[in-house]
Design an enzyme around this catalytic site. Structure first.
Site, PDB file in Angstrom:
ATOM      1  N   HIS A 160      -7.570  -4.931   8.044  1.00  0.00           N
ATOM      2  CA  HIS A 160      -7.863  -3.307   6.835  1.00  0.00           C
ATOM      3  C   HIS A 160      -9.008  -3.212   5.879  1.00  0.00           C
ATOM      4  CE1 HIS A 160      -4.068  -3.478   3.870  1.00  0.00           C
ATOM      5  NE2 HIS A 160      -5.529  -3.283   3.195  1.00  0.00           N
TER       6      HIS A 160
ATOM      7  N   ASN B 295      -4.838  -8.144   7.212  1.00  0.00           N
ATOM      8  CA  ASN B 295      -5.737  -7.518   9.410  1.00  0.00           C
ATOM      9  C   ASN B 295      -6.973  -6.903   9.209  1.00  0.00           C
ATOM     10  OD1 ASN B 295      -5.840  -5.727   7.806  1.00  0.00           O
ATOM     11  ND2 ASN B 295      -3.189  -4.821   9.092  1.00  0.00           N
TER      12      ASN B 295
HETATM   13  C1  F6R Z   1      -6.746  -1.026  -1.793  1.00  0.00           C
HETATM   14  C2  F6R Z   1      -7.054  -0.965  -0.362  1.00  0.00           C
HETATM   15  C3  F6R Z   1      -6.562  -1.989  -0.035  1.00  0.00           C
HETATM   16  C4  F6R Z   1      -6.876  -3.385  -0.507  1.00  0.00           C
HETATM   17  C5  F6R Z   1      -6.381  -4.246   0.788  1.00  0.00           C
HETATM   18  C6  F6R Z   1      -6.559  -5.614  -0.286  1.00  0.00           C
HETATM   19  O1  F6R Z   1      -7.194   0.180  -2.579  1.00  0.00           O
HETATM   20  O2  F6R Z   1      -7.524   0.104  -0.086  1.00  0.00           O
HETATM   21  O3  F6R Z   1      -7.624  -1.914   1.459  1.00  0.00           O
HETATM   22  O4  F6R Z   1      -8.078  -3.907  -1.364  1.00  0.00           O
HETATM   23  O5  F6R Z   1      -5.361  -4.637   0.889  1.00  0.00           O
HETATM   24  O6  F6R Z   1      -5.478  -6.093  -1.079  1.00  0.00           O
HETATM   25  P1  F6R Z   1      -5.454  -6.628  -2.130  1.00  0.00           P
HETATM   26  O7  F6R Z   1      -6.636  -7.075  -2.496  1.00  0.00           O
HETATM   27  O8  F6R Z   1      -4.069  -6.859  -3.528  1.00  0.00           O
HETATM   28  O9  F6R Z   1      -5.796  -8.073  -1.341  1.00  0.00           O
END
Ligand code: F6R
Length: 243
Positions: free
Chosen positions: A137, A135
């Site tokens: 973030h 999304n």
């Molecule tokens: C982790 C964090 C999150 C992840 C994001 C992507 O510390 O802050 O913003 O980077 O949710 O997660 P993955 O890499 O599991 O797809």
């Protein structure tokens, strides 16, 4: 923003490692801003391999992490402090006393945020590693978060709870709140690398690189950072390559 498109996850991780190694070599006391999640695991494997093969030392390196689930600490194997130890810190020569993350079990959550902000002000990231949520973030700054935000407590978006439930026994076990660095803390980093792989990140990557700069897509603020590199595989680059 610089964009590097790689053929796959391994090449993405290797490129990210090249940049990380430059930072660590140039300054053995550097502050590394680190992320959890699936995306940076390949980078951390490269750091471990290089430490074992070439002796690159992290003895004087400081690490600051982005976020931690509220209510979890090292005693939970779902906590981010546990993740960092398992996936990186226990396999390199970093001093655990130099590794920092919000205390998910802090009794006074507001005081914990203030403590972390004060700490970050004196330990600015020489490099910040980021993943990106589907999304848009970054850290746990969900859509709608102020660009001026500093470390705070967030209610996780339903989409994030769903995305992260794959790492828990059931979706009911995913904490609903977390501590997170704010967007301002992230923008303060001297250098940023954003990693993204897989088609489910393509829309977020488009918003990051080519979308309007809006608080509805938190990652879009990175377009204003003077030294930000996106490293993503072809699947995640699908929409920016087409545009
Ligand atoms: C982790 C964090 C999150 C992840 C994001 C992507 O510390 O802050 O913003 O980077 O949710 O997660 P993955 O890499 O599991 O797809």
């Amino acid at each position: 923003m610089k964009v590097v498109i790689t053929k796959d996850y391994n090449e993405m991780s290797a490129k990210a490692f090249e940049i990380m190694k430059e930072v660590v070599t140039a300054n053995p006391c550097a502050v590394l801003g680190l992320a959890t999640g699936s995306t940076p695991i390949g980078l951390y494997k490269e750091m471990i391999r290089d430490h074992k093969e070439n002796g690159t030392s992290y003895k004087s390196i400081r690490a600051v992490n982005l976020d931690e689930y509220k209510g979890l600490d090292i005693t939970s194997d779902q906590s981010y402090v546990y993740f960092m130890r398992e996936n990186l810190f226990n396999h390199i020569d970093i001093d655990l006393a130099n590794t920092h993350i919000e205390n998910g079990k802090a009794e006074d959550a507001e005081a914990e945020c203030a403590r972390y902000n004060a700490f970050l002000a004196n330990n600015v990231q020489d490099i910040q590693v980021l993943g990106i949520g589907s999304n848009g973030h970054i850290a746990f700054n969900e859509p709608g978060t102020s660009f001026d935000s500093v470390t705070h407590i967030v209610d996780l978006a339903e989409s994030t709870i769903k995305d992260n439930s794959r790492l828990f026994k059931s979706i009911d076990e995913v904490p609903r709140q977390a501590f997170t660095m704010g967007l301002k803390n992230i923008m303060d980093a001297k250098k940023i690398i954003v990693l993204a792989n897989g088609e489910n990140k393509a829309k977020a990557v488009f918003g990051l690189v080519k979308g309007e700069i809006t608080e509805n897509v938190p990652a879009s603020i990175l377009q204003n950072h003077p030294d930000c590199t996106l490293i993503c595989d072809e699947a995640a680059a699908k929409l920016i390559a087409e545009a």
